[in-house]
Design a protein around this motif. Sequence first.
Motif, PDB file in Angstrom:
ATOM      1  N   ILE A  69       0.842  -1.204   0.000  1.00  0.00           N
ATOM      2  CA  ILE A  69       0.000   0.000   0.000  1.00  0.00           C
ATOM      3  C   ILE A  69       0.874   1.249   0.000  1.00  0.00           C
ATOM      4  O   ILE A  69       0.661   2.174  -0.783  1.00  0.00           O
ATOM      5  CB  ILE A  69      -0.959  -0.016   1.208  1.00  0.00           C
ATOM      6  CG1 ILE A  69      -2.008  -1.106   1.024  1.00  0.00           C
ATOM      7  CG2 ILE A  69      -1.621   1.338   1.391  1.00  0.00           C
ATOM      8  CD1 ILE A  69      -2.841  -1.371   2.256  1.00  0.00           C
ATOM      9  N   VAL A  70       1.863   1.282   0.866  1.00  0.00           N
ATOM     10  CA  VAL A  70       2.715   2.471   0.985  1.00  0.00           C
ATOM     11  C   VAL A  70       3.526   2.712  -0.288  1.00  0.00           C
ATOM     12  O   VAL A  70       3.667   3.850  -0.738  1.00  0.00           O
ATOM     13  CB  VAL A  70       3.644   2.339   2.216  1.00  0.00           C
ATOM     14  CG1 VAL A  70       4.732   3.394   2.208  1.00  0.00           C
ATOM     15  CG2 VAL A  70       2.833   2.403   3.496  1.00  0.00           C
ATOM     16  N   LEU A  71       4.039   1.638  -0.886  1.00  0.00           N
ATOM     17  CA  LEU A  71       4.921   1.811  -2.030  1.00  0.00           C
ATOM     18  C   LEU A  71       4.197   1.958  -3.366  1.00  0.00           C
ATOM     19  O   LEU A  71       4.725   2.583  -4.282  1.00  0.00           O
ATOM     20  CB  LEU A  71       5.908   0.648  -2.108  1.00  0.00           C
ATOM     21  CG  LEU A  71       6.897   0.572  -0.949  1.00  0.00           C
ATOM     22  CD1 LEU A  71       7.741  -0.679  -1.064  1.00  0.00           C
ATOM     23  CD2 LEU A  71       7.766   1.807  -0.893  1.00  0.00           C
ATOM     24  N   SER A  72       2.997   1.400  -3.492  1.00  0.00           N
ATOM     25  CA  SER A  72       2.357   1.444  -4.806  1.00  0.00           C
ATOM     26  C   SER A  72       1.137   2.342  -4.880  1.00  0.00           C
ATOM     27  O   SER A  72       0.751   2.746  -5.976  1.00  0.00           O
ATOM     28  CB  SER A  72       1.961   0.034  -5.241  1.00  0.00           C
ATOM     29  OG  SER A  72       0.844  -0.398  -4.503  1.00  0.00           O
ATOM     30  N   ALA A  73       0.514   2.651  -3.765  1.00  0.00           N
ATOM     31  CA  ALA A  73      -0.704   3.453  -3.822  1.00  0.00           C
ATOM     32  C   ALA A  73      -0.490   4.820  -4.451  1.00  0.00           C
ATOM     33  O   ALA A  73      -1.292   5.251  -5.286  1.00  0.00           O
ATOM     34  CB  ALA A  73      -1.309   3.594  -2.432  1.00  0.00           C
ATOM     35  N   PRO A  74       0.558   5.563  -4.116  1.00  0.00           N
ATOM     36  CA  PRO A  74       0.720   6.865  -4.748  1.00  0.00           C
ATOM     37  C   PRO A  74       0.876   6.788  -6.269  1.00  0.00           C
ATOM     38  O   PRO A  74       0.295   7.574  -6.996  1.00  0.00           O
ATOM     39  CB  PRO A  74       2.006   7.412  -4.123  1.00  0.00           C
ATOM     40  CG  PRO A  74       2.151   6.686  -2.843  1.00  0.00           C
ATOM     41  CD  PRO A  74       1.555   5.338  -3.068  1.00  0.00           C
ATOM     42  N   PHE A  75       1.612   5.783  -6.751  1.00  0.00           N
ATOM     43  CA  PHE A  75       1.814   5.654  -8.193  1.00  0.00           C
ATOM     44  C   PHE A  75       0.526   5.218  -8.888  1.00  0.00           C
ATOM     45  O   PHE A  75       0.245   5.642 -10.004  1.00  0.00           O
ATOM     46  CB  PHE A  75       2.927   4.641  -8.480  1.00  0.00           C
ATOM     47  CG  PHE A  75       4.240   5.052  -7.903  1.00  0.00           C
ATOM     48  CD1 PHE A  75       4.916   6.143  -8.431  1.00  0.00           C
ATOM     49  CD2 PHE A  75       4.802   4.382  -6.837  1.00  0.00           C
ATOM     50  CE1 PHE A  75       6.138   6.551  -7.886  1.00  0.00           C
ATOM     51  CE2 PHE A  75       6.012   4.771  -6.300  1.00  0.00           C
ATOM     52  CZ  PHE A  75       6.678   5.862  -6.830  1.00  0.00           C
ATOM     53  N   THR A  76      -0.267   4.359  -8.222  1.00  0.00           N
ATOM     54  CA  THR A  76      -1.503   3.893  -8.831  1.00  0.00           C
ATOM     55  C   THR A  76      -2.574   4.970  -8.822  1.00  0.00           C
ATOM     56  O   THR A  76      -3.282   5.161  -9.805  1.00  0.00           O
ATOM     57  CB  THR A  76      -2.018   2.649  -8.072  1.00  0.00           C
ATOM     58  OG1 THR A  76      -1.002   1.640  -8.105  1.00  0.00           O
ATOM     59  CG2 THR A  76      -3.270   2.101  -8.721  1.00  0.00           C
ATOM     60  N   LEU A  77      -2.674   5.692  -7.727  1.00  0.00           N
ATOM     61  CA  LEU A  77      -3.725   6.700  -7.607  1.00  0.00           C
ATOM     62  C   LEU A  77      -3.456   7.957  -8.414  1.00  0.00           C
ATOM     63  O   LEU A  77      -4.379   8.598  -8.902  1.00  0.00           O
ATOM     64  CB  LEU A  77      -3.937   7.062  -6.135  1.00  0.00           C
ATOM     65  CG  LEU A  77      -4.438   5.924  -5.250  1.00  0.00           C
ATOM     66  CD1 LEU A  77      -4.494   6.383  -3.800  1.00  0.00           C
ATOM     67  CD2 LEU A  77      -5.794   5.440  -5.705  1.00  0.00           C
ATOM     68  N   PHE A  78      -2.193   8.305  -8.579  1.00  0.00           N
ATOM     69  CA  PHE A  78      -1.863   9.561  -9.284  1.00  0.00           C
ATOM     70  C   PHE A  78      -1.417   9.344 -10.717  1.00  0.00           C
ATOM     71  O   PHE A  78      -0.963  10.266 -11.377  1.00  0.00           O
ATOM     72  CB  PHE A  78      -0.815  10.340  -8.520  1.00  0.00           C
ATOM     73  CG  PHE A  78      -1.283  10.769  -7.155  1.00  0.00           C
ATOM     74  CD1 PHE A  78      -2.422  11.541  -7.013  1.00  0.00           C
ATOM     75  CD2 PHE A  78      -0.594  10.390  -6.026  1.00  0.00           C
ATOM     76  CE1 PHE A  78      -2.865  11.924  -5.767  1.00  0.00           C
ATOM     77  CE2 PHE A  78      -1.026  10.785  -4.770  1.00  0.00           C
ATOM     78  CZ  PHE A  78      -2.169  11.548  -4.645  1.00  0.00           C
ATOM     79  N   ALA A  79      -1.527   8.114 -11.216  1.00  0.00           N
ATOM     80  CA  ALA A  79      -1.113   7.848 -12.602  1.00  0.00           C
ATOM     81  C   ALA A  79      -2.225   8.164 -13.576  1.00  0.00           C
ATOM     82  O   ALA A  79      -3.351   8.164 -13.324  1.00  0.00           O
ATOM     83  CB  ALA A  79      -0.700   6.400 -12.745  1.00  0.00           C
TER      84      ALA A  79
END
Length: 79
Positions: A69-79
């Motif tokens: 969650i910590v490592l992939s959520a920002p990239f998934t949500l803001f892509a």
Amino acid sequence: MFDIVNDVGSGSNQWLNIFLLIAAVTRVYLEIIKYDFTALPLTSGMFKGNKEQAQKFHRNGLYLSLGYIVLSAPFTLFA
């Protein structure tokens, strides 16, 4: 022909990332509501009644979910 090693220009599979993110969030939610993972039939079969070892196994799964969650959520949500 598709070559996974040399196919650097293509993007990642966003639907797979979203699915894995939802699975990780569900795992953390089940931990928050105090779901007893050691009562699952597969867990009791794997660890043959050794509850402490089963709890450590599921705690590691929680850490992996939180890390995902910590490592992939920002990239998934803001892509």
